[in-house]
Write an enzyme that holds these catalytic residues in place. Structure first.
Site, PDB file in Angstrom:
ATOM      1  N   CYS A   1     -79.460 -44.803  32.866  1.00 26.44           N
ATOM      2  CA  CYS A   1     -78.037 -45.107  32.777  1.00 26.44           C
ATOM      3  C   CYS A   1     -77.661 -45.903  31.524  1.00 26.44           C
ATOM      4  CB  CYS A   1     -77.570 -45.777  34.069  1.00 26.44           C
ATOM      5  SG  CYS A   1     -75.783 -45.625  34.282  1.00 26.44           S
TER       6      CYS A   1
ATOM      7  N   HIS B   1     -80.074 -44.065  39.342  1.00 26.94           N
ATOM      8  CA  HIS B   1     -80.599 -45.342  39.811  1.00 26.94           C
ATOM      9  C   HIS B   1     -81.209 -45.088  41.200  1.00 26.94           C
ATOM     10  CE1 HIS B   1     -78.375 -47.885  36.901  1.00 26.94           C
ATOM     11  NE2 HIS B   1     -77.317 -47.145  37.131  1.00 26.94           N
TER      12      HIS B   1
HETATM   13  N1  GLN Z   1     -71.994 -49.606  31.484  1.00 31.90           N
HETATM   14  C1  GLN Z   1     -72.343 -48.234  31.548  1.00 31.90           C
HETATM   15  C2  GLN Z   1     -71.251 -47.354  32.126  1.00 31.90           C
HETATM   16  O1  GLN Z   1     -70.404 -47.809  32.858  1.00 31.90           O
HETATM   17  C3  GLN Z   1     -73.656 -48.053  32.298  1.00 31.90           C
HETATM   18  C4  GLN Z   1     -73.579 -48.357  33.777  1.00 31.90           C
HETATM   19  C5  GLN Z   1     -74.913 -48.304  34.472  1.00 31.90           C
HETATM   20  O2  GLN Z   1     -75.948 -48.555  33.888  1.00 31.90           O
HETATM   21  N2  GLN Z   1     -74.897 -48.027  35.764  1.00 31.90           N
HETATM   22  O3  GLN Z   1     -71.256 -46.195  31.831  1.00 31.90           O
END
Ligand code: GLN
Length: 265
Positions: free
Chosen positions: A104, A203
């Protein structure tokens, strides 16, 4: 490093580095390192897990597997300069078949660039030929359970990202979305793969629920370090992991959240 040496199963070892384990640890991403260590230990492979924080001395060449998790835009910004400083070394490591799992926010920073929710652009280290952009605070985030098809098997995980990733022509995706958003909710692609570097929005943590992916990373790392054949892994009793995988499949596929309009239940 003993790369290239053949080894009996009893003296194999793997060094796992977790980049920014405190800042990039959304939805339990650090569990990926624990899954690695446990699956190695169960096979008599000694795995050490080292956290790498901002400013720490670390050379990727010391490592057999590099993990980076997700984080909110603010945390991504905090690590970005440090990551950029390490960019050349990490690119060399990937070119040398080093194994990476980037999740992510980490996946976004391993692309060319991520534009955050406020429009601020963060350069990435360009492992993946991809760009990511957040369409802004008025657009819904991509949230929910994901099922993706990977090499004839399913990957399951949870996603929560505002940023959308677009792969440039020629950049291989990791998997195809069966349910959920994946990279951007539009092109049906999930993640990216370059050599032994895997990027994903999943995740969960993703590895405990997807033991086949965990074992692939371990096998690639062992083969890189010890040579062909070293990545043959004995099967483990994965009852709990597979039940978690099945449960996640069920949760995702009985929901009606797929932007692709596909229904499985
Ligand atoms: N900040 C990033 C987004 O909103 C990654 C979020 C995350 O790692 N879940 O796309």
């Amino acid at each position: 490093m003993g790369r290239g040496l053949m080894s009996s199963s009893n003296d194999r070892r793997l060094d796992v580095a977790v980049l920014y384990p405190d800042l990039l640890n959304l939805y339990g991403d650090r569990g990926n390192a624990r899954a690695m260590a446990r699956r190695c230990a169960a096979r008599g492979i000694e795995a050490t897990v080292t956290g790498v924080d901002i400013g720490d001395q670390w050379s990727p060449e010391q490592s057999d597997l590099v993990l980076i998790g997700g984080g909110q835009d603010r945390e991504q910004r905090r690590v970005q300069a440090d990551l950029l400083r390490r960019g050349n070394a990490i690119r060399d490591y990937v070119n040398d078949d080093g194994v990476v799992l980037a999740v992510c926010g980490g996946f976004q920073l391993f692309g060319h660039q991520y534009r955050g929710w406020d429009g601020d652009v963060m350069d990435g280290i360009g492992i993946f030929d991809a760009v990511a952009a957040h369409p802004g605070p008025n657009v819904s985030r991509c949230v929910g359970n994901v099922v993706a098809l990977w090499e004839g098997e399913t990957l399951v995980g949870f996603e929560n990202h505002g940023g959308r990733t677009y792969l440039n022509d020629g950049q291989q995706a990791l998997a195809d979305v069966a349910s959920g958003f994946g990279n951007n909710g539009g092109d049906g692609l999930e993640g990216a793969r370059v050599k032994n570097a895997f990027g994903t929005y999943l995740h969960g943590a993703v590895l405990p629920k997807n033991p086949h992916l965990a074992d692939r990373l371990i096998a690639l790392a062992l083969e890189r370090r010890y040579g062909p054949g070293a990545g043959e892994l004995e099967a483990l009793d994965d009852g709990a992991a597979l039940r978690a995988h099945a449960e996640a499949l069920h949760t995702a596929l009985s929901a009606t959240e797929s932007p692709l309009g596909r229904r499985f239940a």
